[in-house]
Motif scaffolding. Structure first.
Motif, mmCIF file in Angstrom:
data_model
loop_
_atom_site.group_PDB
_atom_site.id
_atom_site.type_symbol
_atom_site.label_atom_id
_atom_site.label_comp_id
_atom_site.label_asym_id
_atom_site.label_seq_id
_atom_site.Cartn_x
_atom_site.Cartn_y
_atom_site.Cartn_z
ATOM 1 N N ALA A 29 -2.737 0.301 5.530
ATOM 2 C CA ALA A 29 -3.086 1.639 6.015
ATOM 3 C C ALA A 29 -1.840 2.400 6.449
ATOM 4 C CB ALA A 29 -4.071 1.523 7.178
ATOM 5 N N TYR A 30 -0.905 1.709 7.082
ATOM 6 C CA TYR A 30 0.321 2.359 7.558
ATOM 7 C C TYR A 30 1.134 2.904 6.385
ATOM 8 C CZ TYR A 30 4.967 2.913 9.601
ATOM 9 O OH TYR A 30 6.180 3.418 9.992
ATOM 10 N N TYR A 31 1.397 2.063 5.413
ATOM 11 C CA TYR A 31 2.223 2.489 4.290
ATOM 12 C C TYR A 31 1.465 3.354 3.290
ATOM 13 C CZ TYR A 31 6.140 -0.469 5.629
ATOM 14 O OH TYR A 31 7.209 -1.010 6.293
ATOM 15 N N GLY A 32 0.152 3.145 3.163
ATOM 16 C CA GLY A 32 -0.600 3.837 2.136
ATOM 17 C C GLY A 32 -1.074 5.218 2.497
ATOM 18 N N PHE A 33 -1.410 5.438 3.782
ATOM 19 C CA PHE A 33 -1.970 6.730 4.178
ATOM 20 C C PHE A 33 -0.964 7.623 4.897
ATOM 21 C CE2 PHE A 33 -5.863 4.202 3.700
ATOM 22 C CZ PHE A 33 -6.597 5.053 2.905
ATOM 23 N N GLY A 34 0.215 7.091 5.194
ATOM 24 C CA GLY A 34 1.245 7.931 5.784
ATOM 25 C C GLY A 34 1.807 8.891 4.758
ATOM 26 N N PRO A 35 2.597 9.878 5.177
ATOM 27 C CA PRO A 35 3.119 10.895 4.259
ATOM 28 C C PRO A 35 4.149 10.310 3.301
ATOM 29 C CG PRO A 35 4.128 11.129 6.402
ATOM 30 C CD PRO A 35 3.053 10.100 6.561
ATOM 31 N N TYR A 36 4.174 10.857 2.118
ATOM 32 C CA TYR A 36 5.132 10.393 1.110
ATOM 33 C C TYR A 36 6.530 10.851 1.510
ATOM 34 C CZ TYR A 36 7.281 9.416 -3.394
ATOM 35 O OH TYR A 36 8.087 8.924 -4.384
ATOM 36 N N PRO A 37 7.520 9.966 1.476
ATOM 37 C CA PRO A 37 8.868 10.334 1.935
ATOM 38 C C PRO A 37 9.573 11.256 0.943
ATOM 39 C CG PRO A 37 8.881 8.133 1.009
ATOM 40 C CD PRO A 37 7.444 8.568 1.030
ATOM 41 N N ARG A 38 10.417 12.117 1.478
ATOM 42 C CA ARG A 38 11.178 13.027 0.635
ATOM 43 C C ARG A 38 12.641 12.607 0.520
ATOM 44 N NH1 ARG A 38 8.943 18.898 2.890
ATOM 45 N NH2 ARG A 38 6.785 18.629 2.228
ATOM 46 N N GLU A 39 13.130 11.879 1.542
ATOM 47 C CA GLU A 39 14.528 11.509 1.501
ATOM 48 C C GLU A 39 14.738 10.257 0.657
ATOM 49 O OE1 GLU A 39 12.795 9.601 5.232
ATOM 50 O OE2 GLU A 39 12.594 11.466 4.103
ATOM 51 N N ALA A 40 15.945 10.064 0.199
ATOM 52 C CA ALA A 40 16.306 8.876 -0.578
ATOM 53 C C ALA A 40 17.685 8.395 -0.093
ATOM 54 C CB ALA A 40 16.336 9.199 -2.070
ATOM 55 N N PRO A 41 17.880 7.092 0.075
ATOM 56 C CA PRO A 41 16.894 6.024 -0.122
ATOM 57 C C PRO A 41 15.837 6.024 0.985
ATOM 58 C CG PRO A 41 18.901 5.136 0.826
ATOM 59 C CD PRO A 41 19.205 6.574 0.520
ATOM 60 N N VAL A 42 14.686 5.477 0.678
ATOM 61 C CA VAL A 42 13.569 5.474 1.617
ATOM 62 C C VAL A 42 13.773 4.370 2.648
ATOM 63 C CG1 VAL A 42 11.085 5.237 1.861
ATOM 64 C CG2 VAL A 42 12.037 6.350 -0.155
ATOM 65 N N PRO A 43 13.745 4.697 3.972
ATOM 66 C CA PRO A 43 13.864 3.653 5.000
ATOM 67 C C PRO A 43 12.684 2.683 4.921
ATOM 68 C CG PRO A 43 14.164 5.851 5.931
ATOM 69 C CD PRO A 43 13.643 6.040 4.550
ATOM 70 N N TRP A 44 12.894 1.472 5.376
ATOM 71 C CA TRP A 44 11.850 0.457 5.273
ATOM 72 C C TRP A 44 10.619 0.818 6.073
ATOM 73 C CZ3 TRP A 44 9.913 -1.794 9.619
ATOM 74 C CH2 TRP A 44 10.672 -1.705 10.783
ATOM 75 N N TRP A 45 10.828 1.554 7.170
ATOM 76 C CA TRP A 45 9.693 1.869 8.044
ATOM 77 C C TRP A 45 8.887 3.066 7.553
ATOM 78 C CZ3 TRP A 45 10.371 6.831 9.313
ATOM 79 C CH2 TRP A 45 11.674 7.329 9.367
ATOM 80 N N PHE A 50 0.975 6.164 -0.894
ATOM 81 C CA PHE A 50 0.412 5.941 -2.220
ATOM 82 C C PHE A 50 -1.105 6.081 -2.267
ATOM 83 C CE2 PHE A 50 1.804 1.872 -0.301
ATOM 84 C CZ PHE A 50 0.574 1.284 -0.023
ATOM 85 N N PHE A 51 -1.784 6.142 -1.122
ATOM 86 C CA PHE A 51 -3.231 6.365 -1.107
ATOM 87 C C PHE A 51 -3.599 7.843 -0.986
ATOM 88 C CE2 PHE A 51 -4.062 1.872 0.680
ATOM 89 C CZ PHE A 51 -4.161 1.360 -0.603
ATOM 90 N N THR A 52 -2.676 8.640 -0.468
ATOM 91 C CA THR A 52 -3.025 10.038 -0.188
ATOM 92 C C THR A 52 -3.246 10.853 -1.457
ATOM 93 O OG1 THR A 52 -0.658 10.549 -0.017
ATOM 94 C CG2 THR A 52 -1.825 10.055 2.018
ATOM 95 N N GLU A 53 -2.680 10.424 -2.574
ATOM 96 C CA GLU A 53 -2.864 11.128 -3.841
ATOM 97 C C GLU A 53 -3.864 10.415 -4.748
ATOM 98 O OE1 GLU A 53 -1.557 13.991 -4.339
ATOM 99 O OE2 GLU A 53 -0.381 13.962 -2.492
ATOM 100 N N SER A 54 -4.548 9.407 -4.221
ATOM 101 C CA SER A 54 -5.471 8.626 -5.043
ATOM 102 C C SER A 54 -6.896 9.142 -4.890
ATOM 103 C CB SER A 54 -5.410 7.151 -4.627
ATOM 104 O OG SER A 54 -5.975 6.982 -3.339
ATOM 105 N N LEU A 55 -7.824 8.476 -5.603
ATOM 106 C CA LEU A 55 -9.234 8.851 -5.545
ATOM 107 C C LEU A 55 -9.908 8.418 -4.251
ATOM 108 C CD1 LEU A 55 -10.300 7.946 -9.205
ATOM 109 C CD2 LEU A 55 -9.776 10.212 -8.267
ATOM 110 N N LEU A 56 -9.200 7.676 -3.409
ATOM 111 C CA LEU A 56 -9.800 7.204 -2.163
ATOM 112 C C LEU A 56 -10.156 8.349 -1.223
ATOM 113 C CD1 LEU A 56 -7.558 4.097 -1.378
ATOM 114 C CD2 LEU A 56 -9.916 4.104 -2.214
ATOM 115 N N LEU A 57 -9.462 9.455 -1.312
ATOM 116 C CA LEU A 57 -9.714 10.593 -0.421
ATOM 117 C C LEU A 57 -10.544 11.681 -1.087
ATOM 118 C CD1 LEU A 57 -6.213 11.002 1.288
ATOM 119 C CD2 LEU A 57 -8.220 9.783 2.129
ATOM 120 N N ALA A 58 -10.761 11.576 -2.390
ATOM 121 C CA ALA A 58 -11.474 12.630 -3.120
ATOM 122 C C ALA A 58 -12.881 12.904 -2.599
ATOM 123 C CB ALA A 58 -11.517 12.280 -4.614
ATOM 124 N N PRO A 59 -13.686 11.884 -2.224
ATOM 125 C CA PRO A 59 -15.061 12.175 -1.795
ATOM 126 C C PRO A 59 -15.172 12.879 -0.447
ATOM 127 C CG PRO A 59 -14.794 9.870 -2.467
ATOM 128 C CD PRO A 59 -13.438 10.444 -2.314
#
Length: 447
Positions: A29-45, A50-59
């Protein structure tokens, strides 16, 4: 005997499996529903989103509340399964902590999906969410923890509880902004202290104390109905009065909590025939749990207030007075505070008092602004406290006339800045430090 051991091992294996699934779900839930990072390289925390753009939120449409509740439910189910399977109060508290942390991950990931808050907090964001969840969980399940605690001997009880008291008091007395000189600071704002300790844990402890008193009073209903009625009245009146009058949490609430909890233990002991049996009753566990929660909170809150007053009205005042005298003699403010020592206006530059001195190495921040200055310090329970001397708007005109205000006590007070000091009895006078403070004379209730 062997059958009992096998059953116990199977139970432990089931609990371990369920806790593993619960922790794994929280991480997802922490990694999947948090905001997608814009900076690179991405910090580990940094959450990956990856869930926010998926079908899990569509309904669920645009409202973030339904998906927050929906995706918290699996964690709730796993936590309940753990609590049913385990006999350990600590494991139950851990399960509730992970569940509440999961709900916070979802809340901040879906309610504020932008990366701003996560970038602002950095890795501390997740750490503080877990910390607040742990604080609330320990307070909610404190009766279970108290019952488990009582099974130990006195030496082990002190060994378990004393470090927790010190830790909570240190965090409560030291938490302010992110400052590397203050070891117990975690966030740019004292989130854990304000929402974890001062608000959530304090209110839970107060409600538990009242509940303990109500349970203890019920045991007297057959022996002395009037005592039972009086206990129930007090148990209901205390939280209702606090809510209706909108009284703040803090020292007074914690003091009232300890008083009500002690009364509950006394009534429970009288009903059971002795103190030991009274404490080892449902009312006793609830009342003792509130005491175990409230004691370090009370210590931390009192400590924080003493440090706040000692710094604002004592150590900062020494600097303010020294700066005023320096200005009187030199017609300018020093570039650094060290110059006050070099010119022998101070023996040494004082440091703000925050928590345990050995763990905190913070100092005052000073900026010379010409005819003005800014003095700042990190303050417990307040992100940053700053002071600048008051300024008389008529001073510009008087300067044009060439009058020497360094020698005029009527226009140059001991706080600097060229104003006449108000009398101590003046209702508009807010303590011994007239001037422009960003923080009030008493520690504020931030929530």
């Amino acid at each position: 005997m062997n059958a009992e051991r096998r059953t116990s091992k199977r139970r432990q294996a089931v609990v371990a499996l369920l806790m593993g699934l619960l922790v794994g779900y929280a991480v997802l839930a922490y990694y999947g529903f948090g905001p997608y990072p814009r900076e690179a390289p991405v910090p580990w925390w940094q959450p990956r989103g990856f869930f926010t753009e998926s079908l899990l939120l569509a309904p669920f449409g645009e409202d973030p509340l339904p998906p927050i509740l929906a995706y918290t439910l699996p964690a709730v189910g796993l936590a309940l399964a753990v609590m049913v399977a385990t006999r350990s109060a600590l494991v139950s508290t851990a399960a509730l902590t992970v569940t509440l942390a999961t709900s916070l991950f979802l809340f901040y990931g879906l309610r504020w999906p932008g990366p701003q808050i996560w970038s602002f907090f950095g890795w501390r964001g997740g750490a503080v969410m877990v910390a607040v969840a742990a604080i609330v969980s320990a307070a909610l399940l404190s009766p279970l923890l108290a019952a488990s605690w009582l099974k130990r001997g006195w030496a082990l009880r002190l060994l378990i509880y004393a470090p927790l008291v010190v830790l909570v008091a240190c965090v409560a007395s030291s938490a302010t902004g992110t400052n590397p000189a203050l070891r117990f600071n975690l966030t740019p704002w004292p989130v854990a202290t304000v929402f974890g300790f001062d608000l959530s844990a304090a209110i839970i402890a107060a409600l538990l104390a009242s509940s303990g008193l109500a349970l203890a009073a019920l045991r007297w209903r057959e022996r002395a109905l009037w005592i039972a009625a009086l206990g129930l009245t007090v148990a209901v009146a205390v939280p209702v009065t606090w809510t209706v009058l909108r009284l703040p949490s803090g020292l007074w609430m914690l003091a009232a909590t300890l008083t009500v909890a002690a009364l509950a233990l006394r009534i429970a002991a009288s009903a059971a025939g002795n103190l030991t049996m009274g404490v080892r009753s449902l009312a006793g566990y609830v009342a003792l749990g509130s005491i175990l929660v409230a004691t370090p909170l009370l210590l931390g809150s009192a400590w924080r207030r003493m440090d706040y007053s000692a710094t604002r009205e004592g150590r900062a005042q020494k600097l303010i007075d020294a700066l005023a005298i320096y200005y009187e003699h030199e017609d300018s403010y020093p570039d650094t505070l060290a110059e006050l020592v070099e010119a022998r206006y101070l023996d040494q530059v004082p440091k703000p008092r925050v928590g345990i001195p050995a763990l905190n190495n913070d100092g005052f921040t000073y900026q010379n602004l010409g005819s003005d200055y800014l003095l700042e310090f990190a303050s417990p329970g307040w992100t940053q406290c700053h002071y600048s001397p008051p300024w008389d708007e008529d001073l510009d005109e008087d300067y044009e006339d060439g009058e020497d205000y360094a020698d005029d006590p009527d226009t140059f007070g001991p706080t600097g800045g060229g104003i006449e000091l108000p009398e101590q009895g003046d209702e508009s006078y807010d303590g011994p430090l007239p001037g422009q403070w960003s923080c009030p004379a008493k520690p504020p209730e931030l929530w």
